[in-house]
Design a protein around this motif. Structure first.
Motif, short mmCIF file in Angstrom:
data_model
loop_
_atom_site.label_atom_id
_atom_site.label_comp_id
_atom_site.label_asym_id
_atom_site.label_seq_id
_atom_site.Cartn_x
_atom_site.Cartn_y
_atom_site.Cartn_z
N LEU A 81 0.89 -1.29 -0.06
CA LEU A 81 0.10 0.00 -0.09
C LEU A 81 0.84 1.16 0.17
O LEU A 81 1.46 1.75 1.12
CB LEU A 81 -0.64 0.08 1.13
N ILE A 82 1.12 1.76 -1.13
CA ILE A 82 1.98 2.77 -1.24
C ILE A 82 0.95 4.18 -1.67
O ILE A 82 0.35 4.27 -2.65
CB ILE A 82 2.96 2.83 -2.63
N GLU A 83 1.17 5.10 -0.54
CA GLU A 83 0.39 6.34 -0.59
C GLU A 83 0.89 7.24 -1.71
O GLU A 83 2.15 7.22 -1.99
CB GLU A 83 0.22 6.88 0.69
N TYR A 84 0.20 8.01 -2.30
CA TYR A 84 0.34 9.21 -3.21
C TYR A 84 0.34 10.15 -2.53
O TYR A 84 -0.77 10.67 -1.66
CB TYR A 84 -0.45 9.11 -4.54
N VAL A 85 1.53 11.34 -2.61
CA VAL A 85 1.90 12.34 -1.60
C VAL A 85 2.25 13.38 -2.21
O VAL A 85 2.60 13.06 -3.55
CB VAL A 85 2.71 12.03 -0.56
N PRO A 86 2.14 14.59 -1.98
CA PRO A 86 2.70 15.59 -2.89
C PRO A 86 4.05 15.69 -2.86
O PRO A 86 4.83 15.03 -2.34
CB PRO A 86 2.48 16.91 -1.86
N LEU A 87 4.55 16.09 -4.29
CA LEU A 87 6.05 15.82 -4.78
C LEU A 87 6.88 16.59 -3.79
O LEU A 87 8.00 15.96 -3.47
CB LEU A 87 6.20 16.64 -6.27
N GLY A 88 6.59 17.63 -3.27
CA GLY A 88 7.62 18.29 -2.42
C GLY A 88 7.69 17.37 -0.94
O GLY A 88 8.88 17.41 -0.52
N ASP A 89 6.52 16.90 -0.44
CA ASP A 89 6.71 15.96 0.49
C ASP A 89 7.56 14.72 0.39
O ASP A 89 8.18 14.21 1.06
CB ASP A 89 5.42 15.48 1.19
N ALA A 90 7.33 14.09 -0.82
CA ALA A 90 8.14 13.05 -1.25
C ALA A 90 9.74 13.49 -1.33
O ALA A 90 10.61 12.44 -0.89
CB ALA A 90 7.72 12.71 -2.55
N VAL A 91 10.20 14.51 -1.94
CA VAL A 91 11.45 14.90 -2.32
C VAL A 91 11.91 15.36 -0.48
O VAL A 91 13.23 14.69 -0.36
CB VAL A 91 11.48 15.99 -3.07
N ALA A 92 11.40 16.12 0.28
CA ALA A 92 11.83 16.41 1.56
C ALA A 92 11.66 14.99 2.33
O ALA A 92 12.30 15.22 3.62
CB ALA A 92 11.22 17.37 1.99
N LYS A 93 10.87 13.85 2.13
CA LYS A 93 10.88 13.11 3.06
C LYS A 93 10.43 13.34 4.46
O LYS A 93 10.95 13.24 5.52
CB LYS A 93 12.07 12.03 3.21
N VAL A 94 9.22 14.30 4.49
CA VAL A 94 8.78 14.79 5.46
C VAL A 94 8.44 13.78 6.77
O VAL A 94 7.75 12.75 6.20
CB VAL A 94 7.66 15.80 5.27
N ALA A 95 8.37 13.74 7.84
CA ALA A 95 7.84 12.98 8.99
C ALA A 95 6.47 13.12 9.11
O ALA A 95 5.75 12.12 9.24
CB ALA A 95 8.64 13.23 10.47
N CYS A 96 5.77 14.48 8.83
CA CYS A 96 4.47 14.65 8.80
C CYS A 96 4.00 15.54 7.96
O CYS A 96 4.58 16.87 8.14
CB CYS A 96 4.16 15.15 10.23
N SER A 97 2.90 15.48 7.14
CA SER A 97 2.71 16.21 6.13
C SER A 97 1.87 17.42 6.74
O SER A 97 0.92 17.29 7.41
CB SER A 97 1.96 15.77 4.79
N LYS A 98 2.26 18.49 6.33
CA LYS A 98 1.28 19.94 6.52
C LYS A 98 0.25 19.82 5.41
O LYS A 98 -0.56 20.98 5.66
CB LYS A 98 2.08 20.97 6.71
N GLN A 99 0.11 19.32 4.51
CA GLN A 99 -0.77 19.76 3.41
C GLN A 99 -2.00 18.95 3.61
O GLN A 99 -2.17 17.87 4.04
CB GLN A 99 -0.31 18.95 2.15
#
Length: 288
Positions: A81-99
């Motif tokens: 189960l691979i979630e689709y996330v904002p490109l910026g979050d994927a590049v930055a490898k954020v721990a918790c999305s603010k989006q």
């Protein structure tokens, strides 16, 4: 055959009649493009485009020798189960999305949180906990299509036909719920298969609604259109069929009309349905 990028899906509720108001469209920038948050499993492309037939297949009677051959197994990790996330979050490898994700309001409602369509630190924590519990990667609290699809599957498990959208008959009926992207088989009120997740047709190639009949089954079917396997194919309307795919069914882009299943689910369904069984399709795939 393969698509390079994913797009943000419109929101969808459990049923269209009860759907929550759509979240505001994301601001221009990184959030306008959703991408898989982690690399896919072995031999998987970033975006899998299904090898559907579209046109009715050439019908013939397979030999016993052909039917004795079981389709090959999928590679480990194929159905993660691979979630689709904002490109910026994927590049930055954020721990918790603010989006706020495209399913923010629906996810908030499902988790019994304040439904405002806005991402908060508490929202992110709650979504992350759900994602970790159910093996969704990356668990960064983004309310994307895979998280929402998993919630729809969980909601359907106890009684998939609670809304009585699939007609109850004395014979077997394969129920295809396009709204929630789940399918099951019932005989009378008893569920004899599923519910399981599925992927239906994309915009312009929708899985056709209404009553259909399984008219041909081909365990080792091969798409003449894409020269790709369609394991455990059970055709019910022209070129539209239940069949397995060797790739994720949790993509933002739908099939070319077929009902795509994970291999294990397609194999089980093969043992449940027979030629002449009825199929009932209703609803609309989110984003189609």
């Amino acid at each position: 055959m393969f698509l390079a990028a994913a797009t943000v899906l419109p929101t969808a509720g459990t049923t269209r009649a009860a759907a929550a108001p759509a979240s505001p469209p994301p601001a221009a920038g990184a959030t306008t493009e959703l991408v898989p948050g982690v690399p896919p499993g072995p031999q998987q492309p970033w975006q899998f485009d299904t090898p559907d037939q579209m046109l009715p297949p050439r019908v013939y009677t397979p030999t016993p020798e052909e039917d004795a051959v079981e389709p090959r197994d999928a590679a480990p990790g194929t159905y993660d189960l691979i979630e689709y996330v904002p490109l910026g979050d994927a590049v930055a490898k954020v721990a918790c999305s603010k989006q706020a994700g495209p399913y923010q309001r629906q996810v908030e409602r499902w988790l019994k949180r304040k439904v405002d369509g806005k991402q908060s630190a508490a929202d992110c924590k709650a979504i992350r906990n759900f994602q970790k519990k159910h093996g969704i990667k990356p668990a960064i609290g983004f309310a994307g299509p895979v998280t929402w699809a998993q919630m729809m599957l969980i909601s359907a498990r106890k009684n998939p036909n609670a809304a009585k959208k699939c007609p109850v008959r004395t014979y077997r009926v394969a129920c295809v719920d396009l709204d929630r992207q789940v399918t099951w088989v019932q005989k009378g009120k008893k569920v004899v298969f599923g519910p399981v997740p599925m992927r239906s047709g994309r915009k312009g190639y929708a899985t056709r609604a209404g009553w259909h009949t399984v008219y041909w089954r081909h365990k080792n079917h091969w798409s003449t259109l894409y020269n790709q396997p369609m394991p455990y194919a059970q055709f019910f309307d022209g070129g539209q069929a239940f069949h397995a795919v060797y790739g994720s069914i949790h993509t933002t882009v739908g099939s070319w009309g077929c009902v795509n299943l994970e291999l294990a689910d397609a194999r089980k369904l093969w043992g449940v349905l027979k030629k002449g069984d009825r199929v009932f399709v209703w609803g609309r795939r989110p984003g189609s």
